[in-house]
Scaffold this motif. Structure first.
Motif, PDB file in Angstrom:
ATOM      1  N   GLU A  48      31.014  33.459  27.986  1.00 21.00           N
ATOM      2  CA  GLU A  48      31.556  34.770  28.302  1.00 21.00           C
ATOM      3  C   GLU A  48      30.537  35.553  29.123  1.00 21.00           C
ATOM      4  O   GLU A  48      29.333  35.259  29.091  1.00 21.00           O
ATOM      5  N   ALA A  49      31.027  36.556  29.843  1.00 13.67           N
ATOM      6  CA  ALA A  49      30.159  37.459  30.586  1.00 13.67           C
ATOM      7  C   ALA A  49      30.814  38.829  30.619  1.00 13.67           C
ATOM      8  O   ALA A  49      32.044  38.943  30.639  1.00 13.67           O
ATOM      9  N   ALA A  50      29.987  39.885  30.649  1.00 18.13           N
ATOM     10  CA  ALA A  50      30.505  41.250  30.555  1.00 18.13           C
ATOM     11  C   ALA A  50      30.593  41.959  31.906  1.00 18.13           C
ATOM     12  O   ALA A  50      31.070  43.078  31.975  1.00 18.13           O
ATOM     13  N   ASP A  51      30.112  41.315  32.984  1.00 19.02           N
ATOM     14  CA  ASP A  51      30.254  41.905  34.312  1.00 19.02           C
ATOM     15  C   ASP A  51      30.152  40.806  35.355  1.00 19.02           C
ATOM     16  O   ASP A  51      29.868  39.645  35.027  1.00 19.02           O
ATOM     17  N   GLY A  52      30.371  41.172  36.611  1.00 16.89           N
ATOM     18  CA  GLY A  52      30.406  40.174  37.662  1.00 16.89           C
ATOM     19  C   GLY A  52      29.098  39.447  37.873  1.00 16.89           C
ATOM     20  O   GLY A  52      29.072  38.220  38.075  1.00 16.89           O
ATOM     21  N   ALA A  53      27.985  40.175  37.840  1.00 19.01           N
ATOM     22  CA  ALA A  53      26.681  39.547  38.054  1.00 19.01           C
ATOM     23  C   ALA A  53      26.383  38.517  36.975  1.00 19.01           C
ATOM     24  O   ALA A  53      25.939  37.393  37.262  1.00 19.01           O
ATOM     25  N   GLU A  54      26.648  38.884  35.723  1.00 20.37           N
ATOM     26  CA  GLU A  54      26.439  37.943  34.629  1.00 20.37           C
ATOM     27  C   GLU A  54      27.418  36.769  34.756  1.00 20.37           C
ATOM     28  O   GLU A  54      27.069  35.626  34.472  1.00 20.37           O
ATOM     29  N   GLY A  55      28.627  37.069  35.226  1.00 18.17           N
ATOM     30  CA  GLY A  55      29.614  36.024  35.401  1.00 18.17           C
ATOM     31  C   GLY A  55      29.171  34.981  36.411  1.00 18.17           C
ATOM     32  O   GLY A  55      29.341  33.771  36.192  1.00 18.17           O
ATOM     33  N   VAL A  56      28.598  35.436  37.518  1.00 20.92           N
ATOM     34  CA  VAL A  56      28.099  34.506  38.540  1.00 20.92           C
ATOM     35  C   VAL A  56      26.984  33.648  37.957  1.00 20.92           C
ATOM     36  O   VAL A  56      26.959  32.417  38.135  1.00 20.92           O
ATOM     37  N   ALA A  57      26.052  34.282  37.241  1.00 20.94           N
ATOM     38  CA  ALA A  57      24.936  33.549  36.646  1.00 20.94           C
ATOM     39  C   ALA A  57      25.430  32.514  35.640  1.00 20.94           C
ATOM     40  O   ALA A  57      24.962  31.366  35.627  1.00 20.94           O
ATOM     41  N   ARG A  58      26.380  32.909  34.814  1.00 15.83           N
ATOM     42  CA  ARG A  58      26.910  31.980  33.804  1.00 15.83           C
ATOM     43  C   ARG A  58      27.711  30.855  34.453  1.00 15.83           C
ATOM     44  O   ARG A  58      27.675  29.714  33.991  1.00 15.83           O
ATOM     45  N   ALA A  59      28.426  31.170  35.524  1.00 18.72           N
ATOM     46  CA  ALA A  59      29.189  30.140  36.228  1.00 18.72           C
ATOM     47  C   ALA A  59      28.259  29.110  36.845  1.00 18.72           C
ATOM     48  O   ALA A  59      28.548  27.904  36.855  1.00 18.72           O
ATOM     49  N   GLU A  60      27.116  29.567  37.363  1.00 20.20           N
ATOM     50  CA  GLU A  60      26.131  28.647  37.926  1.00 20.20           C
ATOM     51  C   GLU A  60      25.497  27.792  36.822  1.00 20.20           C
ATOM     52  O   GLU A  60      25.230  26.615  37.017  1.00 20.20           O
ATOM     53  N   GLU A  61      25.291  28.409  35.670  1.00 20.27           N
ATOM     54  CA  GLU A  61      24.654  27.703  34.551  1.00 20.27           C
ATOM     55  C   GLU A  61      25.604  26.708  33.891  1.00 20.27           C
ATOM     56  O   GLU A  61      25.228  25.561  33.609  1.00 20.27           O
ATOM     57  N   LEU A  62      26.842  27.146  33.644  1.00 21.00           N
ATOM     58  CA  LEU A  62      27.768  26.362  32.834  1.00 21.00           C
ATOM     59  C   LEU A  62      28.690  25.457  33.650  1.00 21.00           C
ATOM     60  O   LEU A  62      29.265  24.522  33.104  1.00 21.00           O
ATOM     61  N   ARG A  63      28.869  25.773  34.944  1.00 24.17           N
ATOM     62  CA  ARG A  63      29.744  25.010  35.829  1.00 24.17           C
ATOM     63  C   ARG A  63      31.137  24.799  35.229  1.00 24.17           C
ATOM     64  O   ARG A  63      31.598  23.678  35.035  1.00 24.17           O
ATOM     65  N   PRO A  64      31.826  25.893  34.903  1.00 21.86           N
ATOM     66  CA  PRO A  64      33.177  25.766  34.341  1.00 21.86           C
ATOM     67  C   PRO A  64      34.160  25.293  35.404  1.00 21.86           C
ATOM     68  O   PRO A  64      33.904  25.407  36.613  1.00 21.86           O
ATOM     69  N   GLY A  65      35.294  24.781  34.940  1.00 16.41           N
ATOM     70  CA  GLY A  65      36.338  24.397  35.873  1.00 16.41           C
ATOM     71  C   GLY A  65      37.150  25.597  36.327  1.00 16.41           C
ATOM     72  O   GLY A  65      37.612  25.659  37.462  1.00 16.41           O
ATOM     73  N   VAL A  66      37.321  26.571  35.423  1.00 15.94           N
ATOM     74  CA  VAL A  66      38.106  27.772  35.708  1.00 15.94           C
ATOM     75  C   VAL A  66      37.369  28.995  35.175  1.00 15.94           C
ATOM     76  O   VAL A  66      36.811  28.963  34.076  1.00 15.94           O
ATOM     77  N   VAL A  67      37.363  30.067  35.970  1.00 10.40           N
ATOM     78  CA  VAL A  67      36.812  31.351  35.530  1.00 10.40           C
ATOM     79  C   VAL A  67      37.953  32.351  35.445  1.00 10.40           C
ATOM     80  O   VAL A  67      38.691  32.534  36.414  1.00 10.40           O
ATOM     81  N   LEU A  68      38.128  32.979  34.278  1.00 12.15           N
ATOM     82  CA  LEU A  68      39.076  34.084  34.144  1.00 12.15           C
ATOM     83  C   LEU A  68      38.293  35.358  34.427  1.00 12.15           C
ATOM     84  O   LEU A  68      37.396  35.729  33.670  1.00 12.15           O
ATOM     85  N   MET A  69      38.616  36.025  35.530  1.00 10.58           N
ATOM     86  CA  MET A  69      37.803  37.128  36.039  1.00 10.58           C
ATOM     87  C   MET A  69      38.579  38.445  36.086  1.00 10.58           C
ATOM     88  O   MET A  69      39.645  38.520  36.702  1.00 10.58           O
ATOM     89  N   ASP A  70      38.030  39.480  35.446  1.00  9.48           N
ATOM     90  CA  ASP A  70      38.571  40.826  35.598  1.00  9.48           C
ATOM     91  C   ASP A  70      38.180  41.341  36.988  1.00  9.48           C
ATOM     92  O   ASP A  70      37.222  40.859  37.601  1.00  9.48           O
ATOM     93  N   VAL A  71      38.923  42.312  37.516  1.00  6.70           N
ATOM     94  CA  VAL A  71      38.607  42.851  38.830  1.00  6.70           C
ATOM     95  C   VAL A  71      37.651  44.029  38.715  1.00  6.70           C
ATOM     96  O   VAL A  71      36.573  44.031  39.318  1.00  6.70           O
ATOM     97  N   ARG A  72      38.040  45.040  37.958  1.00  5.17           N
ATOM     98  CA  ARG A  72      37.242  46.257  37.880  1.00  5.17           C
ATOM     99  C   ARG A  72      36.290  46.202  36.694  1.00  5.17           C
ATOM    100  O   ARG A  72      36.706  46.254  35.544  1.00  5.17           O
ATOM    101  N   MET A  73      35.005  46.094  37.015  1.00  4.26           N
ATOM    102  CA  MET A  73      33.956  46.059  36.004  1.00  4.26           C
ATOM    103  C   MET A  73      32.780  46.880  36.514  1.00  4.26           C
ATOM    104  O   MET A  73      32.582  47.012  37.716  1.00  4.26           O
ATOM    105  N   PRO A  74      31.995  47.469  35.601  1.00  4.42           N
ATOM    106  CA  PRO A  74      30.826  48.240  36.039  1.00  4.42           C
ATOM    107  C   PRO A  74      29.806  47.334  36.709  1.00  4.42           C
ATOM    108  O   PRO A  74      29.719  46.138  36.421  1.00  4.42           O
ATOM    109  N   GLY A  75      29.050  47.899  37.641  1.00  5.41           N
ATOM    110  CA  GLY A  75      28.062  47.089  38.344  1.00  5.41           C
ATOM    111  C   GLY A  75      28.745  46.208  39.369  1.00  5.41           C
ATOM    112  O   GLY A  75      29.476  46.685  40.237  1.00  5.41           O
ATOM    113  N   THR A  76      28.545  44.921  39.248  1.00  4.90           N
ATOM    114  CA  THR A  76      29.183  43.958  40.147  1.00  4.90           C
ATOM    115  C   THR A  76      30.605  43.714  39.697  1.00  4.90           C
ATOM    116  O   THR A  76      30.837  43.208  38.593  1.00  4.90           O
ATOM    117  N   ASP A  77      31.591  44.077  40.540  1.00  9.17           N
ATOM    118  CA  ASP A  77      32.982  43.892  40.135  1.00  9.17           C
ATOM    119  C   ASP A  77      33.442  42.462  40.429  1.00  9.17           C
ATOM    120  O   ASP A  77      32.686  41.627  40.949  1.00  9.17           O
TER     121      ASP A  77
END
Length: 213
Positions: free
Chosen positions: A35-64
């Motif tokens: 899981e990730a709480a914002d876009g920047a963390e999401g990118v980092a986690r996606a690079e780390e975990l290499r998921p097949g699918v990311v469920l991404m919210d649009v509007r988030m604080p910081g990096t959307d």
């Protein structure tokens, strides 16, 4: 048995992430890997975990979500991104799709429909609601790739038509009795000849120019 689809949840609301995880964890073919709480963390986690699918919210604080999508594309991350949003405005969803999302669903989506959407985008399909496809076509204008369709070979036109139908490379390969490697080559040639960035734009080009008909 096939490996489960690895899914990363990116949303700034913990209750949303918890609800998504609770439902998805009962699916035999889907595994929530992080899981990730914002876009920047999401990118980092996606690079780390290499998921097949990311469920991404649009509007988030910081990096959307849209900025996160662009970063994932820059990094060449292969994860398919499915936008999960409560915002239905075209000005919110259209930029996300243009940034590389494979499709979108609303947060009040039926749970079974969400699971089906995850499986669909993981298989290489593009989920476009008709009204959003229309908006994308309008924003792209009539000049993207215009006049270049004649440079496509007959086989490339067949592949483009199947892309417009939402087929994955594997499904196209089966339909045309080709190897997936050959299909990937055709897709690359199509994008290059039409000066398009990705399969979403190729599908939209095909809709506009009736390549699938």
């Amino acid at each position: 048995m096939a490996e489960p689809i690895r899914v990363l949840l990116v949303d700034d609301h913990q209750v949303v992430r918890r609800g998504l995880r609770t439902f998805l964890e009962v699916q035999d073919d889907i595994e929530v890997v992080g899981e990730a709480a914002d876009g920047a963390e999401g990118v980092a986690r996606a690079e780390e975990l290499r998921p097949g699918v990311v469920l991404m919210d649009v509007r988030m604080p910081g990096t959307d979500g849209i900025d996160a999508l662009r970063k994932l594309r820059e990094l060449g991350n292969p994860a398919r991104v499915l936008i999960v949003t409560s915002f239905t405005e075209r000005r919110t969803v259209v930029p996300a799709l243009r940034a590389g999302a494979a499709g979108y669903v609303y947060k009040d989506v039926d749970p079974d429909a969400l699971a089906a959407a995850i499986r669909s985008v993981h298989a290489g399909h593009i989920l476009l609601q008709p009204e959003v496809a229309d908006a994308l076509l309008t924003q792209e204008g009539t000049n993207s790739g215009q006049g270049r369709g004649g440079s496509l070979t007959e086989r490339e036109r067949e592949v483009l038509g199947l892309i417009a139908d939402g087929r994955s490379n594997r499904e196209i390969a089966r339909a045309l009795v080709l190897s997936e490697k050959t299909v990937k080559t055709h897709v690359s040639n199509i994008l290059m000849k039409l000066d398009l960035a990705d399969r979403t734009q190729a599908a939209l080009w095909a809709v506009r120019h009736k390549a699938s008909g």
